[in-house]
Design an enzyme around this catalytic site. Structure first.
Site, PDB file in Angstrom:
ATOM      1  N   ASP A  78       0.110  -2.216   3.208  1.00 28.65           N
ATOM      2  CA  ASP A  78       0.256  -2.241   4.669  1.00 28.65           C
ATOM      3  C   ASP A  78       0.644  -0.836   5.110  1.00 28.65           C
ATOM      4  OD1 ASP A  78       3.031  -2.368   3.927  1.00 28.65           O
ATOM      5  OD2 ASP A  78       3.107  -4.515   4.330  1.00 28.65           O
ATOM      6  N   GLU A 123       9.106  -4.530  -9.917  1.00 26.71           N
ATOM      7  CA  GLU A 123      10.193  -3.680  -9.391  1.00 26.71           C
ATOM      8  C   GLU A 123      11.375  -3.509 -10.354  1.00 26.71           C
ATOM      9  OE1 GLU A 123      11.087  -5.300  -5.509  1.00 26.71           O
ATOM     10  OE2 GLU A 123       9.010  -5.151  -4.889  1.00 26.71           O
ATOM     11  N   ASN A 167       4.169  -4.214 -11.522  1.00 28.83           N
ATOM     12  CA  ASN A 167       4.005  -4.010 -10.078  1.00 28.83           C
ATOM     13  C   ASN A 167       5.265  -3.367  -9.482  1.00 28.83           C
ATOM     14  OD1 ASN A 167       2.328  -4.687  -7.692  1.00 28.83           O
ATOM     15  ND2 ASN A 167       4.013  -6.057  -7.114  1.00 28.83           N
ATOM     16  N   HIS A 215       3.320   0.039   0.254  1.00 26.36           N
ATOM     17  CA  HIS A 215       3.891  -0.189   1.589  1.00 26.36           C
ATOM     18  C   HIS A 215       4.151   1.206   2.161  1.00 26.36           C
ATOM     19  CE1 HIS A 215       4.295  -4.445   0.889  1.00 26.36           C
ATOM     20  NE2 HIS A 215       4.932  -4.214  -0.244  1.00 26.36           N
ATOM     21  N   GLU A 272      -0.133  -4.501  -2.423  1.00 20.23           N
ATOM     22  CA  GLU A 272       0.572  -5.052  -1.252  1.00 20.23           C
ATOM     23  C   GLU A 272       0.391  -4.135  -0.047  1.00 20.23           C
ATOM     24  OE1 GLU A 272       4.671  -6.030  -2.197  1.00 20.23           O
ATOM     25  OE2 GLU A 272       4.126  -6.802  -4.165  1.00 20.23           O
TER      26      GLU A 272
END
Ligand code: 9MR
Length: 333
Positions: A249, A141, A182, A218, A247
């Site tokens: 979801d 990030e 990432n 996400h 990650e």
């Protein structure tokens, strides 16, 4: 938590693992407290997934709590578990602006002392897990929404070149580990994605090793659309990076409103997951690092806590029953 009318959508069983169906690793974020103490969680983690990412315990706050002290115990236990149970271990994360210990936030050294501390931090951790961690999120990030570099403590103290140096230091410490950048919103924000690709391409041109990009993913049932997600995956792959959906979801309540958990919402969740998986499957296998789901059951997801809202973003409901989203991808992976 779901009414009877909805239970008919649970049309599959989870007696065999998701990863058995896939030609690439299927991962999950692991909270060791649950893994070792909650038998359902343990069953699902070990049976369904063949790649583990520690949700928190590999972050600097946990691993490197004091300037000259590392806390290996829990991370080693997870690494040993992975070796014994044939799970790939993905290391998350070496350099991030969040979950930093107080001593790094208040470190008052000169530029060269900062550099030394940064290098030691990366190399001590990477060397410790040599042979046990398959890939690292070296930098996490580092970009803002507008595609500029985030003005994190690392950038302020070490200058823009810290990202390249982080990759070089990690590679020196374990030349066999795969190294990833990432970030979030890369699938929904083309400006940010292009800025990341431009920087990483330039770093590669100067000879440093970057093996892949983690698209955190996400996402939610409304946005980004599957077309945007497909485009992001394609762009990253075309540039020659391994793609880790790192990650994943899928929120069904991004606006944080009181919601009626209708079957239609879970159907939309299943459909978006289907599109992601079908697209990922088409990548050449050398670029498929895997798909990692950010947790096991809805009750343990970070989303309800972090955003203080009701949400159901994962594959299992809070009673560890596989949801439509699980069933939808089971045969497609
Ligand atoms: O899921 C993690 C949650 O338990 C932590 O409280 C949170 C701290 O910021 O980090 C969560 O994981 C994040 C991951 O490390 C990096 N990408 C965003 C994830 C969700 O916030």
């Amino acid at each position: 938590m779901f009414g009877c009318a909805k239970s008919r959508h649970y049309t599959c069983t989870d007696t065999d693992g998701l990863y058995h169906n896939a030609g690439y690793p299927i991962g999950v974020a692991i909270n060791p407290d649950l893994l070792y103490t909650d038998s359902q969680c343990h069953r699902i983690a070990s049976q369904q997934f063949n790649s583990f990412t520690a949700e928190n315990i590999f972050k600097p706050f946990y691993l490197h709590p004091e300037p000259n002290a590392y806390y290996w115990e829990e991370a080693d236990k997870l690494a040993d578990y992975c070796v014994t149970n044939h799970k790939r271990l993905h290391g998350h994360t070496l350099i991030w602006h969040e979950q930093l210990p107080e001593w790094i936030l208040s470190f008052s050294g000169s530029t060269s002392e900062w550099e030394q501390m940064f290098k030691n931090h990366i190399q001590t951790i990477v060397a410790h897990f040599r042979g046990k961690v398959a890939g690292w999120d070296v930098v996490n990030e580092a970009f803002d929404r507008d595609g500029t570099l985030r003005n994190s403590i690392w950038r302020r103290k070490l200058g823009d070149g810290y990202i390249e140096r982080a990759f070089r230091y990690a590679h020196e410490a374990d030349p066999n580990a795969l190294l990833f950048y990432n970030d979030f919103d890369l699938e929904s924000n083309p400006a940010k994605r292009r800025a990341v690709l431009t920087l990483l391409n330039n770093i590669r041109l100067r000879g440093a090793v970057i093996d892949g990009i983690g698209l955190q993913m996400h996402v939610n049932i409304y946005s980004p659309g599957s077309g945007e997600i497909v485009k992001a995956i394609e762009e990253v792959a075309k540039a020659g990076y391994k793609v880790h959906i790192s990650e994943l979801d899928i929120s069904i309540n991004p606006r944080g409103r009181p919601i009626d958990k209708t079957a239609a919402l879970f159907q939309l969740q299943a459909e978006l997951m289907t599109k992601i998986v079908v697209n990922y499957k088409q990548l050449p296998s050398r670029l498929q690092y895997g798909i990692t789901i950010w947790g096991i059951s809805d009750k343990d997801s970070w989303i309800p806590y972090y955003f203080n809202r009701e949400d159901f973003p994962l594959l299992y409901d809070s009673n560890y029953i596989p949801k439509p989203v699980y069933c939808a991808i089971k045969s497609l992976l």
